[in-house]
Scaffold this active site. Structure first.
Site, PDB file in Angstrom:
ATOM      1  N   HIS A 159      -4.190   1.617   7.977  1.00 33.64           N
ATOM      2  CA  HIS A 159      -2.841   2.214   7.959  1.00 33.64           C
ATOM      3  C   HIS A 159      -2.754   3.319   6.896  1.00 33.64           C
ATOM      4  O   HIS A 159      -2.303   4.432   7.173  1.00 33.64           O
ATOM      5  CB  HIS A 159      -1.808   1.106   7.699  1.00 33.64           C
ATOM      6  CG  HIS A 159      -0.393   1.576   7.602  1.00 33.64           C
ATOM      7  ND1 HIS A 159       0.581   1.215   8.501  1.00 33.64           N
ATOM      8  CD2 HIS A 159       0.227   2.385   6.701  1.00 33.64           C
ATOM      9  CE1 HIS A 159       1.729   1.789   8.160  1.00 33.64           C
ATOM     10  NE2 HIS A 159       1.540   2.494   7.073  1.00 33.64           N
ATOM     11  N   GLU A 160      -3.204   3.008   5.688  1.00 29.74           N
ATOM     12  CA  GLU A 160      -3.110   3.980   4.585  1.00 29.74           C
ATOM     13  C   GLU A 160      -4.050   5.161   4.824  1.00 29.74           C
ATOM     14  O   GLU A 160      -3.701   6.310   4.559  1.00 29.74           O
ATOM     15  CB  GLU A 160      -3.423   3.316   3.236  1.00 29.74           C
ATOM     16  CG  GLU A 160      -2.491   2.172   2.831  1.00 29.74           C
ATOM     17  CD  GLU A 160      -1.022   2.529   2.904  1.00 29.74           C
ATOM     18  OE1 GLU A 160      -0.671   3.711   2.730  1.00 29.74           O
ATOM     19  OE2 GLU A 160      -0.196   1.637   3.167  1.00 29.74           O
ATOM     20  N   CYS A 175       6.115   0.257   7.200  1.00 32.78           N
ATOM     21  CA  CYS A 175       5.695   1.435   6.443  1.00 32.78           C
ATOM     22  C   CYS A 175       6.840   1.855   5.534  1.00 32.78           C
ATOM     23  O   CYS A 175       7.987   1.917   5.987  1.00 32.78           O
ATOM     24  CB  CYS A 175       5.356   2.565   7.420  1.00 32.78           C
ATOM     25  SG  CYS A 175       4.835   4.081   6.613  1.00 32.78           S
ATOM     26  N   LEU A 176       6.536   2.125   4.261  1.00 33.76           N
ATOM     27  CA  LEU A 176       7.597   2.475   3.316  1.00 33.76           C
ATOM     28  C   LEU A 176       8.280   3.794   3.677  1.00 33.76           C
ATOM     29  O   LEU A 176       9.370   4.080   3.177  1.00 33.76           O
ATOM     30  CB  LEU A 176       7.042   2.529   1.888  1.00 33.76           C
ATOM     31  CG  LEU A 176       6.559   1.182   1.333  1.00 33.76           C
ATOM     32  CD1 LEU A 176       6.016   1.345  -0.077  1.00 33.76           C
ATOM     33  CD2 LEU A 176       7.655   0.124   1.358  1.00 33.76           C
ATOM     34  N   HIS A 221      -2.589   7.754   6.976  1.00 37.87           N
ATOM     35  CA  HIS A 221      -1.609   8.626   6.309  1.00 37.87           C
ATOM     36  C   HIS A 221      -2.266   9.906   5.803  1.00 37.87           C
ATOM     37  O   HIS A 221      -1.670  10.978   5.830  1.00 37.87           O
ATOM     38  CB  HIS A 221      -0.970   7.904   5.113  1.00 37.87           C
ATOM     39  CG  HIS A 221       0.234   7.078   5.460  1.00 37.87           C
ATOM     40  ND1 HIS A 221       1.376   7.615   6.009  1.00 37.87           N
ATOM     41  CD2 HIS A 221       0.487   5.756   5.309  1.00 37.87           C
ATOM     42  CE1 HIS A 221       2.276   6.656   6.193  1.00 37.87           C
ATOM     43  NE2 HIS A 221       1.760   5.510   5.776  1.00 37.87           N
ATOM     44  N   GLN A 246       2.772   9.986   1.228  1.00 40.30           N
ATOM     45  CA  GLN A 246       4.113   9.381   1.234  1.00 40.30           C
ATOM     46  C   GLN A 246       4.929   9.746   0.003  1.00 40.30           C
ATOM     47  O   GLN A 246       6.134   9.493  -0.034  1.00 40.30           O
ATOM     48  CB  GLN A 246       4.003   7.856   1.331  1.00 40.30           C
ATOM     49  CG  GLN A 246       3.417   7.385   2.652  1.00 40.30           C
ATOM     50  CD  GLN A 246       3.303   5.877   2.688  1.00 40.30           C
ATOM     51  OE1 GLN A 246       2.329   5.314   2.193  1.00 40.30           O
ATOM     52  NE2 GLN A 246       4.289   5.207   3.252  1.00 40.30           N
ATOM     53  N   GLY A 251       0.838  -1.199   0.000  1.00 40.13           N
ATOM     54  CA  GLY A 251       0.000   0.000   0.000  1.00 40.13           C
ATOM     55  C   GLY A 251       0.869   1.243   0.000  1.00 40.13           C
ATOM     56  O   GLY A 251       2.004   1.208   0.484  1.00 40.13           O
TER      57      GLY A 251
HETATM   58 ZN    ZN Z   1       2.750   3.734   5.893  1.00 40.83          ZN
END
Ligand code: ZN
Length: 193
Positions: free
Chosen positions: A133-134, A91-92, A137, A48, A43
């Site tokens: 989670h997304e 998380c990226l 963000h 991000q 995701g």
């Molecule tokens: Zn993340």
């Protein structure tokens, strides 16, 4: 387009709803999928990649050949949350860091797809966790904010490291100052028509 690391200001930005589905938005979505696969993610949220839009992409298989698994969430709303469950997340924006986070076990989420059609999913397990989670963000909320204290403590040294690395890169000119980033985000914010 690049994935920005913590503590880039875009990661703390409360994003505005997308107002128009146009070629620029489609291009951004395609690039987000590419970046997500390149970094082995499942995701990726617009915040991000330094974009202030309420938008995230998802492919729970993480397999770029499984195009039929690709989902685009525009202006998502979590309508219902049921139960709680704890599980590991990464998380990226925090490469290499993992920790347990408490989430609702089951959710109902509504969003628009790239054709402007509204859709609704009832999700549990990985899908539920990934969407929560997304979606966080888009409000500038990060998984480190939702870790239980004991887990957060074990992550704190790595978080401090991310901060130090980021500030160093900023000093070297690899990232603009926070004020410049914020001014740009403000400028990019979708305006209601
Ligand atoms: Zn993340």
């Amino acid at each position: 387009m690049q994935i920005v690391p913590y503590p880039h200001p875009a990661l703390r930005w409360k994003s505005r709803p997308v107002q128009e589905i146009n070629a620029d938005l489609r291009k951004a979505v395609a690039e987000m999928f590419e970046l997500m696969y390149a970094h082995n993610g499942i995701g990726l949220a617009a915040n991000q990649v330094d974009l202030p839009y309420r938008l995230f992409v998802l492919n729970l298989t993480g397999d770029q050949d499984a195009k039929e698994e690709e989902l685009v969430f525009l202006n998502p709303e979590i309508l219902k949350r049921k139960g709680t469950t704890e599980g590991e997340e990464g998380c990226l924006s925090f490469p290499g860091m993992y920790g347990d986070v408490k989430r609702a076990a089951e959710i109902v989420v509504e969003a628009f797809d790239l054709d402007g059609n509204v859709f609704e999913y009832t999700l549990d397990d990985l899908g539920s966790r990934a969407v929560q989670h997304e979606n966080d963000h888009l409000d500038g909320v990060l998984f480190i904010d939702r870790m239980v204290d004991t887990v957060r403590k074990t992550c704190d040294p790595m978080i401090a490291d991310f901060e130090a690395q980021y500030r160093r890169k900023q000093t070297e000119g690899l990232f603009p100052s926070d004020d410049v980033v914020k001014a740009r985000l403000k400028e990019l914010e979708p305006k209601p028509s």
